[in-house]
Design a protein around this motif. Structure first.
Motif, PDB file in Angstrom:
ATOM      1  N   ARG A 106     -19.381 -25.665  17.884  1.00  0.00           N
ATOM      2  CA  ARG A 106     -18.622 -26.924  17.845  1.00  0.00           C
ATOM      3  C   ARG A 106     -17.122 -26.655  17.762  1.00  0.00           C
ATOM      4  O   ARG A 106     -16.396 -27.338  17.030  1.00  0.00           O
ATOM      5  CB  ARG A 106     -19.086 -27.786  16.664  1.00  0.00           C
ATOM      6  N   SER A 107     -16.648 -25.630  18.469  1.00  0.00           N
ATOM      7  CA  SER A 107     -15.202 -25.335  18.433  1.00  0.00           C
ATOM      8  C   SER A 107     -14.447 -26.367  19.272  1.00  0.00           C
ATOM      9  O   SER A 107     -15.022 -27.040  20.137  1.00  0.00           O
ATOM     10  CB  SER A 107     -14.928 -23.934  18.979  1.00  0.00           C
ATOM     11  N   GLY A 130     -20.300 -16.878  19.694  1.00  0.00           N
ATOM     12  CA  GLY A 130     -19.609 -15.614  19.395  1.00  0.00           C
ATOM     13  C   GLY A 130     -20.465 -14.700  18.527  1.00  0.00           C
ATOM     14  O   GLY A 130     -19.942 -13.917  17.745  1.00  0.00           O
ATOM     15  N   VAL A 178     -21.599 -18.484  27.032  1.00  0.00           N
ATOM     16  CA  VAL A 178     -20.135 -18.453  26.985  1.00  0.00           C
ATOM     17  C   VAL A 178     -19.635 -17.266  26.142  1.00  0.00           C
ATOM     18  O   VAL A 178     -18.512 -16.811  26.286  1.00  0.00           O
ATOM     19  CB  VAL A 178     -19.576 -19.785  26.406  1.00  0.00           C
ATOM     20  N   VAL A 219     -18.441 -13.949  24.448  1.00  0.00           N
ATOM     21  CA  VAL A 219     -17.922 -12.657  24.900  1.00  0.00           C
ATOM     22  C   VAL A 219     -17.734 -11.821  23.640  1.00  0.00           C
ATOM     23  O   VAL A 219     -16.835 -12.086  22.841  1.00  0.00           O
ATOM     24  CB  VAL A 219     -16.568 -12.808  25.637  1.00  0.00           C
ATOM     25  N   THR A 267     -12.399 -19.514  33.673  1.00  0.00           N
ATOM     26  CA  THR A 267     -11.356 -20.147  32.856  1.00  0.00           C
ATOM     27  C   THR A 267      -9.996 -20.158  33.572  1.00  0.00           C
ATOM     28  O   THR A 267      -9.355 -21.208  33.698  1.00  0.00           O
ATOM     29  CB  THR A 267     -11.271 -19.457  31.473  1.00  0.00           C
TER      30      THR A 267
HETATM   31  P1  NAD Z   1     -15.461 -20.297  17.410  1.00  0.00           P
HETATM   32  O1  NAD Z   1     -15.659 -19.140  16.494  1.00  0.00           O
HETATM   33  O2  NAD Z   1     -14.250 -21.140  17.290  1.00  0.00           O
HETATM   34  O3  NAD Z   1     -16.723 -21.249  17.277  1.00  0.00           O
HETATM   35  C1  NAD Z   1     -18.036 -20.762  17.221  1.00  0.00           C
HETATM   36  C2  NAD Z   1     -18.980 -21.901  16.926  1.00  0.00           C
HETATM   37  O4  NAD Z   1     -20.299 -21.387  16.916  1.00  0.00           O
HETATM   38  C3  NAD Z   1     -18.743 -22.557  15.571  1.00  0.00           C
HETATM   39  O5  NAD Z   1     -18.698 -23.958  15.768  1.00  0.00           O
HETATM   40  C4  NAD Z   1     -19.946 -22.183  14.730  1.00  0.00           C
HETATM   41  O6  NAD Z   1     -20.412 -23.275  13.946  1.00  0.00           O
HETATM   42  C5  NAD Z   1     -20.995 -21.815  15.772  1.00  0.00           C
HETATM   43  N1  NAD Z   1     -21.808 -20.706  15.284  1.00  0.00           N
HETATM   44  C6  NAD Z   1     -21.383 -19.474  14.937  1.00  0.00           C
HETATM   45  N2  NAD Z   1     -22.422 -18.734  14.497  1.00  0.00           N
HETATM   46  C7  NAD Z   1     -23.514 -19.526  14.555  1.00  0.00           C
HETATM   47  C8  NAD Z   1     -24.872 -19.353  14.209  1.00  0.00           C
HETATM   48  N3  NAD Z   1     -25.315 -18.191  13.705  1.00  0.00           N
HETATM   49  N4  NAD Z   1     -25.714 -20.372  14.401  1.00  0.00           N
HETATM   50  C9  NAD Z   1     -25.263 -21.562  14.897  1.00  0.00           C
HETATM   51  N5  NAD Z   1     -23.995 -21.782  15.245  1.00  0.00           N
HETATM   52  C10 NAD Z   1     -23.124 -20.779  15.066  1.00  0.00           C
HETATM   53  O7  NAD Z   1     -15.634 -19.702  18.861  1.00  0.00           O
HETATM   54  P2  NAD Z   1     -15.200 -20.237  20.329  1.00  0.00           P
HETATM   55  O8  NAD Z   1     -13.750 -20.137  20.458  1.00  0.00           O
HETATM   56  O9  NAD Z   1     -15.898 -21.523  20.647  1.00  0.00           O
HETATM   57  O10 NAD Z   1     -15.875 -19.084  21.201  1.00  0.00           O
HETATM   58  C11 NAD Z   1     -17.272 -18.844  21.181  1.00  0.00           C
HETATM   59  C12 NAD Z   1     -17.574 -17.631  22.052  1.00  0.00           C
HETATM   60  O11 NAD Z   1     -17.189 -17.914  23.384  1.00  0.00           O
HETATM   61  C13 NAD Z   1     -16.805 -16.371  21.652  1.00  0.00           C
HETATM   62  O12 NAD Z   1     -17.618 -15.243  21.894  1.00  0.00           O
HETATM   63  C14 NAD Z   1     -15.621 -16.361  22.601  1.00  0.00           C
HETATM   64  O13 NAD Z   1     -15.128 -15.060  22.847  1.00  0.00           O
HETATM   65  C15 NAD Z   1     -16.250 -16.961  23.835  1.00  0.00           C
HETATM   66  N6  NAD Z   1     -15.295 -17.622  24.729  1.00  0.00           N
HETATM   67  C16 NAD Z   1     -15.293 -17.265  26.037  1.00  0.00           C
HETATM   68  C17 NAD Z   1     -14.430 -17.877  26.914  1.00  0.00           C
HETATM   69  C18 NAD Z   1     -14.457 -17.480  28.357  1.00  0.00           C
HETATM   70  O14 NAD Z   1     -15.349 -16.819  28.779  1.00  0.00           O
HETATM   71  N7  NAD Z   1     -13.524 -17.844  29.152  1.00  0.00           N
HETATM   72  C19 NAD Z   1     -13.543 -18.853  26.468  1.00  0.00           C
HETATM   73  C20 NAD Z   1     -13.589 -19.238  25.136  1.00  0.00           C
HETATM   74  C21 NAD Z   1     -14.476 -18.620  24.264  1.00  0.00           C
END
Ligand code: NAD
Length: 302
Positions: free
Chosen positions: A169-170, A217, A236, A238, A283
Protein backbone atom coordinates in the motif's frame (compact mmCIF):
# COMPACT_ATOMS: atom_id res chain seq x y z
CA UNK A 1 6.79 -23.19 -18.69
CA UNK A 2 3.03 -22.90 -18.98
CA UNK A 3 2.59 -19.17 -18.32
CA UNK A 4 2.90 -16.56 -21.04
CA UNK A 5 5.85 -14.28 -20.27
CA UNK A 6 4.91 -10.58 -20.18
CA UNK A 7 8.15 -8.91 -21.20
CA UNK A 8 8.60 -5.29 -20.10
CA UNK A 9 11.65 -5.06 -22.33
CA UNK A 10 9.58 -5.89 -25.44
CA UNK A 11 6.61 -3.70 -24.47
CA UNK A 12 9.01 -0.81 -23.76
CA UNK A 13 10.32 -1.00 -27.33
CA UNK A 14 6.76 -0.93 -28.74
CA UNK A 15 5.85 2.14 -26.66
CA UNK A 16 9.12 3.98 -27.34
CA UNK A 17 8.57 3.48 -31.08
CA UNK A 18 5.08 5.01 -30.72
CA UNK A 19 6.47 7.97 -28.74
CA UNK A 20 9.27 8.46 -31.29
CA UNK A 21 6.77 8.65 -34.15
CA UNK A 22 4.61 11.17 -32.26
CA UNK A 23 7.59 13.35 -31.34
CA UNK A 24 8.62 13.51 -35.02
CA UNK A 25 5.08 14.39 -36.10
CA UNK A 26 4.71 17.15 -33.47
CA UNK A 27 8.14 18.55 -34.31
CA UNK A 28 7.21 18.71 -38.00
CA UNK A 29 3.80 20.32 -37.36
CA UNK A 30 4.50 22.57 -34.37
CA UNK A 31 8.31 22.98 -34.33
CA UNK A 32 8.64 21.88 -30.68
CA UNK A 33 9.87 18.80 -28.84
CA UNK A 34 9.09 17.58 -25.30
CA UNK A 35 11.43 19.10 -22.68
CA UNK A 36 12.40 17.25 -19.50
CA UNK A 37 14.45 18.74 -16.64
CA UNK A 38 15.96 16.25 -14.21
CA UNK A 39 17.34 17.55 -10.92
CA UNK A 40 19.82 15.26 -9.19
CA UNK A 41 21.07 16.23 -5.73
CA UNK A 42 24.26 14.51 -4.56
CA UNK A 43 26.09 11.53 -6.00
CA UNK A 44 24.29 8.39 -4.88
CA UNK A 45 25.34 5.64 -7.36
CA UNK A 46 21.78 4.22 -7.54
CA UNK A 47 20.33 7.67 -8.34
CA UNK A 48 23.07 8.39 -10.89
CA UNK A 49 22.47 5.13 -12.75
CA UNK A 50 18.70 5.69 -12.78
CA UNK A 51 19.04 9.30 -13.97
CA UNK A 52 21.56 8.24 -16.65
CA UNK A 53 19.01 5.78 -18.05
CA UNK A 54 16.37 8.53 -18.14
CA UNK A 55 18.71 10.87 -20.01
CA UNK A 56 19.68 8.19 -22.53
CA UNK A 57 16.02 7.40 -23.21
CA UNK A 58 15.10 11.10 -23.55
CA UNK A 59 17.96 11.65 -26.02
CA UNK A 60 17.02 8.59 -28.03
CA UNK A 61 13.52 10.06 -28.45
CA UNK A 62 14.77 13.50 -29.48
CA UNK A 63 13.53 15.24 -26.31
CA UNK A 64 15.18 18.38 -24.99
CA UNK A 65 16.82 17.15 -21.81
CA UNK A 66 18.34 19.28 -19.07
CA UNK A 67 20.41 17.43 -16.53
CA UNK A 68 20.77 19.65 -13.47
CA UNK A 69 23.25 18.23 -10.94
CA UNK A 70 23.37 19.93 -7.55
CA UNK A 71 25.74 19.31 -4.66
CA UNK A 72 24.32 17.50 -1.63
CA UNK A 73 24.65 20.56 0.62
CA UNK A 74 22.09 22.60 -1.36
CA UNK A 75 19.41 24.24 0.83
CA UNK A 76 15.65 23.77 0.48
CA UNK A 77 15.38 27.48 -0.48
CA UNK A 78 17.91 27.16 -3.34
CA UNK A 79 16.23 24.01 -4.61
CA UNK A 80 12.86 25.80 -4.52
CA UNK A 81 14.34 28.63 -6.64
CA UNK A 82 15.56 26.08 -9.18
CA UNK A 83 12.12 24.48 -9.41
CA UNK A 84 10.56 27.91 -9.86
CA UNK A 85 12.98 28.53 -12.76
CA UNK A 86 11.85 25.33 -14.55
CA UNK A 87 8.19 25.97 -13.69
CA UNK A 88 8.55 29.21 -15.69
CA UNK A 89 10.60 27.78 -18.56
CA UNK A 90 8.28 27.32 -21.57
CA UNK A 91 10.60 24.79 -23.22
CA UNK A 92 10.31 22.44 -20.22
CA UNK A 93 7.19 20.26 -20.00
CA UNK A 94 8.30 17.84 -17.31
CA UNK A 95 10.26 18.36 -14.09
CA UNK A 96 11.68 15.47 -12.19
CA UNK A 97 13.45 15.62 -8.84
CA UNK A 98 15.33 12.39 -8.24
CA UNK A 99 14.53 10.92 -4.81
CA UNK A 100 15.70 10.39 -2.14
CA UNK A 101 16.87 13.90 -1.21
CA UNK A 102 19.47 14.61 1.53
CA UNK A 103 18.19 14.98 5.11
CA UNK A 104 18.45 18.80 5.26
CA UNK A 105 15.95 19.14 2.40
CA UNK A 106 12.22 19.33 3.07
CA UNK A 107 11.21 16.72 0.47
CA UNK A 108 7.48 17.35 0.75
CA UNK A 109 7.97 21.11 0.21
CA UNK A 110 10.08 20.41 -2.88
CA UNK A 111 7.66 17.97 -4.52
CA UNK A 112 4.70 20.24 -3.78
CA UNK A 113 6.49 23.20 -5.43
CA UNK A 114 6.56 21.52 -8.85
CA UNK A 115 3.86 22.92 -11.16
CA UNK A 116 1.22 20.10 -11.19
CA UNK A 117 1.02 20.55 -14.98
CA UNK A 118 4.74 19.67 -15.24
CA UNK A 119 4.68 16.95 -12.57
CA UNK A 120 5.34 14.03 -14.92
CA UNK A 121 6.09 11.71 -11.98
CA UNK A 122 2.50 12.20 -10.84
CA UNK A 123 3.40 12.58 -7.13
CA UNK A 124 1.99 16.10 -6.54
CA UNK A 125 -1.19 16.02 -4.36
CA UNK A 126 -3.11 17.68 -7.22
CA UNK A 127 -2.23 14.79 -9.54
CA UNK A 128 -2.96 12.22 -6.82
CA UNK A 129 -6.41 13.84 -6.52
CA UNK A 130 -6.89 13.83 -10.29
CA UNK A 131 -6.02 10.12 -10.33
CA UNK A 132 -8.58 9.43 -7.62
CA UNK A 133 -11.33 11.22 -9.60
CA UNK A 134 -10.33 9.23 -12.68
CA UNK A 135 -11.41 9.47 -16.32
CA UNK A 136 -10.52 12.66 -18.18
CA UNK A 137 -9.36 14.33 -14.91
CA UNK A 138 -6.18 12.22 -14.94
CA UNK A 139 -3.17 14.07 -16.35
CA UNK A 140 -0.10 12.18 -15.22
CA UNK A 141 -0.62 8.70 -13.79
CA UNK A 142 2.45 7.78 -11.69
CA UNK A 143 4.96 5.95 -13.88
CA UNK A 144 5.30 2.50 -12.28
CA UNK A 145 1.53 1.91 -11.87
CA UNK A 146 0.94 3.31 -15.38
CA UNK A 147 3.52 0.82 -16.66
CA UNK A 148 1.81 -2.05 -14.85
CA UNK A 149 -1.59 -1.17 -16.33
CA UNK A 150 -0.10 -0.81 -19.82
CA UNK A 151 1.51 -4.27 -19.54
CA UNK A 152 -1.79 -5.83 -18.48
CA UNK A 153 -3.59 -4.18 -21.42
CA UNK A 154 -0.95 -5.12 -24.01
CA UNK A 155 -0.80 -8.71 -22.72
CA UNK A 156 -4.54 -8.94 -23.53
CA UNK A 157 -5.56 -9.79 -19.95
CA UNK A 158 -9.27 -9.20 -19.21
CA UNK A 159 -9.61 -6.69 -16.37
CA UNK A 160 -13.32 -5.90 -16.48
CA UNK A 161 -14.95 -7.66 -13.51
CA UNK A 162 -11.65 -9.36 -12.64
CA UNK A 163 -10.62 -9.89 -9.01
CA UNK A 164 -7.43 -7.86 -8.57
CA UNK A 165 -5.36 -8.29 -5.43
CA UNK A 166 -2.61 -5.73 -4.77
CA UNK A 167 0.05 -6.67 -2.22
CA UNK A 168 1.45 -3.44 -0.71
CA UNK A 169 0.00 0.00 0.00
CA UNK A 170 2.84 2.43 -0.78
CA UNK A 171 2.14 5.86 -2.28
CA UNK A 172 4.22 5.09 -5.38
CA UNK A 173 2.89 1.63 -6.30
CA UNK A 174 0.22 -0.06 -4.15
CA UNK A 175 -2.24 2.80 -3.56
CA UNK A 176 -2.20 4.26 -7.08
CA UNK A 177 -2.40 0.93 -8.95
CA UNK A 178 -5.30 -0.20 -6.73
CA UNK A 179 -7.08 3.07 -7.49
CA UNK A 180 -6.42 2.80 -11.22
CA UNK A 181 -7.70 -0.77 -11.49
CA UNK A 182 -11.17 -0.05 -10.06
CA UNK A 183 -11.81 3.07 -12.15
CA UNK A 184 -14.03 2.99 -15.22
CA UNK A 185 -11.98 2.62 -18.39
CA UNK A 186 -9.64 0.48 -20.44
CA UNK A 187 -7.49 -1.92 -18.43
CA UNK A 188 -9.65 -1.28 -15.36
CA UNK A 189 -13.24 -1.91 -14.11
CA UNK A 190 -11.84 -4.52 -11.72
CA UNK A 191 -12.83 -5.46 -8.18
CA UNK A 192 -9.81 -4.60 -6.06
CA UNK A 193 -8.50 -5.81 -2.71
CA UNK A 194 -5.39 -4.26 -1.13
CA UNK A 195 -3.41 -6.42 1.30
CA UNK A 196 -0.51 -5.33 3.53
CA UNK A 197 1.49 -6.18 6.64
CA UNK A 198 -1.60 -6.13 8.90
CA UNK A 199 -3.72 -8.34 6.63
CA UNK A 200 -4.85 -11.49 8.45
CA UNK A 201 -5.02 -14.03 5.63
CA UNK A 202 -2.60 -12.93 2.92
CA UNK A 203 -2.59 -16.35 1.22
CA UNK A 204 -6.40 -16.57 1.16
CA UNK A 205 -6.74 -13.19 -0.57
CA UNK A 206 -3.99 -13.92 -3.12
CA UNK A 207 -5.61 -17.25 -4.02
CA UNK A 208 -8.76 -15.41 -5.19
CA UNK A 209 -6.86 -13.11 -7.57
CA UNK A 210 -7.39 -13.23 -11.32
CA UNK A 211 -4.72 -10.54 -11.43
CA UNK A 212 -2.14 -10.51 -8.63
CA UNK A 213 0.02 -7.37 -8.37
CA UNK A 214 2.82 -7.74 -5.84
CA UNK A 215 4.79 -4.70 -4.60
CA UNK A 216 6.08 -5.59 -1.14
CA UNK A 217 9.86 -5.64 -1.51
CA UNK A 218 10.12 -9.08 0.15
CA UNK A 219 11.86 -11.74 -1.97
CA UNK A 220 9.80 -14.92 -2.38
CA UNK A 221 6.87 -13.52 -0.33
CA UNK A 222 4.24 -14.96 -2.68
CA UNK A 223 4.32 -18.76 -2.66
CA UNK A 224 3.30 -20.76 -5.73
CA UNK A 225 0.35 -22.31 -3.87
CA UNK A 226 -1.09 -18.78 -3.36
CA UNK A 227 -1.54 -18.36 -7.11
CA UNK A 228 -4.86 -19.17 -8.74
CA UNK A 229 -4.27 -21.41 -11.79
CA UNK A 230 -4.29 -19.23 -14.93
CA UNK A 231 -3.93 -15.92 -13.03
CA UNK A 232 -1.94 -12.97 -14.34
CA UNK A 233 0.95 -12.27 -11.96
CA UNK A 234 2.68 -8.87 -12.00
CA UNK A 235 5.79 -8.89 -9.83
CA UNK A 236 6.87 -5.32 -9.06
CA UNK A 237 9.45 -6.25 -6.41
CA UNK A 238 13.11 -5.60 -7.11
CA UNK A 239 15.28 -7.15 -4.41
CA UNK A 240 19.07 -7.44 -4.37
CA UNK A 241 19.77 -10.98 -3.20
CA UNK A 242 23.49 -11.17 -4.00
CA UNK A 243 26.20 -10.20 -6.49
CA UNK A 244 27.74 -11.76 -9.58
CA UNK A 245 30.26 -10.87 -12.26
CA UNK A 246 28.65 -9.64 -15.48
CA UNK A 247 29.58 -11.75 -18.54
CA UNK A 248 29.31 -8.61 -20.71
CA UNK A 249 31.36 -6.11 -18.69
CA UNK A 250 33.34 -8.26 -16.24
CA UNK A 251 32.10 -5.95 -13.46
CA UNK A 252 30.24 -6.86 -10.28
CA UNK A 253 26.47 -6.58 -10.66
CA UNK A 254 23.55 -7.24 -8.33
CA UNK A 255 21.54 -10.45 -8.56
CA UNK A 256 17.90 -9.33 -8.57
CA UNK A 257 14.82 -11.21 -7.51
CA UNK A 258 11.15 -10.30 -7.36
CA UNK A 259 8.59 -10.88 -4.60
CA UNK A 260 7.25 -14.02 -6.30
CA UNK A 261 8.90 -17.42 -6.60
CA UNK A 262 9.08 -17.08 -10.41
CA UNK A 263 10.26 -20.59 -11.35
CA UNK A 264 7.43 -22.30 -9.50
CA UNK A 265 4.81 -19.61 -10.18
CA UNK A 266 5.25 -19.77 -13.97
CA UNK A 267 3.98 -23.36 -13.93
CA UNK A 268 0.67 -22.25 -12.38
CA UNK A 269 0.01 -18.71 -13.64
CA UNK A 270 -1.54 -17.91 -17.04
CA UNK A 271 0.83 -14.99 -17.56
CA UNK A 272 3.68 -13.57 -15.50
CA UNK A 273 6.28 -10.78 -15.50
CA UNK A 274 9.95 -11.67 -14.91
CA UNK A 275 12.42 -9.82 -12.65
CA UNK A 276 14.48 -8.25 -14.12
CA UNK A 277 12.94 -7.36 -17.48
CA UNK A 278 9.33 -7.04 -16.31
CA UNK A 279 7.89 -3.93 -14.67
CA UNK A 280 11.35 -2.32 -14.29
CA UNK A 281 11.80 -1.15 -17.92
CA UNK A 282 8.27 0.29 -17.96
CA UNK A 283 8.80 3.07 -15.40
CA UNK A 284 11.14 5.27 -17.48
CA UNK A 285 9.06 4.51 -20.57
CA UNK A 286 5.94 5.90 -18.91
CA UNK A 287 7.90 8.94 -17.72
CA UNK A 288 8.67 9.69 -21.38
CA UNK A 289 5.01 9.14 -22.25
CA UNK A 290 3.91 11.57 -19.52
CA UNK A 291 6.40 14.21 -20.71
CA UNK A 292 5.09 13.91 -24.27
CA UNK A 293 1.54 14.09 -22.89
CA UNK A 294 2.43 17.31 -21.04
CA UNK A 295 3.54 18.92 -24.32
CA UNK A 296 0.35 17.71 -26.02
CA UNK A 297 -1.77 19.29 -23.24
CA UNK A 298 0.15 22.55 -23.73
CA UNK A 299 -0.41 22.46 -27.50
CA UNK A 300 -4.09 21.71 -26.91
CA UNK A 301 -3.96 18.56 -29.05
CA UNK A 302 -5.35 16.33 -26.27
P1 NAD B 1 7.35 0.16 0.25
O1 NAD B 1 8.34 -0.45 1.17
O2 NAD B 1 7.08 1.62 0.30
O3 NAD B 1 5.97 -0.59 0.45
C1 NAD B 1 5.87 -1.98 0.58
C2 NAD B 1 4.45 -2.35 0.93
O4 NAD B 1 4.38 -3.76 1.01
C3 NAD B 1 3.98 -1.80 2.27
O5 NAD B 1 2.72 -1.19 2.07
C4 NAD B 1 3.85 -3.01 3.17
O6 NAD B 1 2.68 -2.94 3.98
C5 NAD B 1 3.73 -4.16 2.19
N1 NAD B 1 4.42 -5.34 2.72
C6 NAD B 1 5.72 -5.44 3.04
N2 NAD B 1 5.98 -6.67 3.54
C7 NAD B 1 4.80 -7.34 3.54
C8 NAD B 1 4.41 -8.63 3.96
N3 NAD B 1 5.30 -9.49 4.49
N4 NAD B 1 3.13 -8.98 3.82
C9 NAD B 1 2.22 -8.11 3.30
N5 NAD B 1 2.54 -6.88 2.88
C10 NAD B 1 3.81 -6.49 3.01
O7 NAD B 1 7.78 -0.31 -1.19
P2 NAD B 1 7.44 0.23 -2.68
O8 NAD B 1 8.13 1.50 -2.89
O9 NAD B 1 5.97 0.11 -2.96
O10 NAD B 1 8.19 -0.90 -3.52
C11 NAD B 1 7.84 -2.27 -3.42
C12 NAD B 1 8.80 -3.09 -4.28
O11 NAD B 1 8.66 -2.69 -5.63
C13 NAD B 1 10.27 -2.89 -3.92
O12 NAD B 1 10.96 -4.11 -4.12
C14 NAD B 1 10.74 -1.86 -4.93
O13 NAD B 1 12.12 -1.96 -5.21
C15 NAD B 1 9.91 -2.25 -6.13
N6 NAD B 1 9.68 -1.15 -7.07
C16 NAD B 1 9.97 -1.36 -8.38
C17 NAD B 1 9.75 -0.37 -9.30
C18 NAD B 1 10.06 -0.63 -10.74
O14 NAD B 1 10.29 -1.73 -11.12
N7 NAD B 1 10.10 0.33 -11.59
C19 NAD B 1 9.23 0.86 -8.90
C20 NAD B 1 8.90 1.05 -7.57
C21 NAD B 1 9.12 0.03 -6.65
Amino acid sequence: MSAKLISGTEIREEILAEIDAEVKEIKAKHGVVPGLATILVGESPASISYVTLKIQTAHRLGFKEIQDNQSDDISTEDLLKLIDQYNNDDSIHGILVQLPLPDQIDEKKILNAIDPDKDVDGFHPVNVGRLMIGGSEVKFPPCTPAGIQEMIIRAGVETSGAEVVVVGRSNIVGKPIANMMFQKGEGANSTVTVVHTRTKDLAGHCKRADILIVAAGVPGLVKPEWIKPGACVIDVGVNRIGEKISEKTGKKIAILSGDVDFDAAKEIAGSITPVPGGVGPMTITMLMKNTLKSLKFKLGII
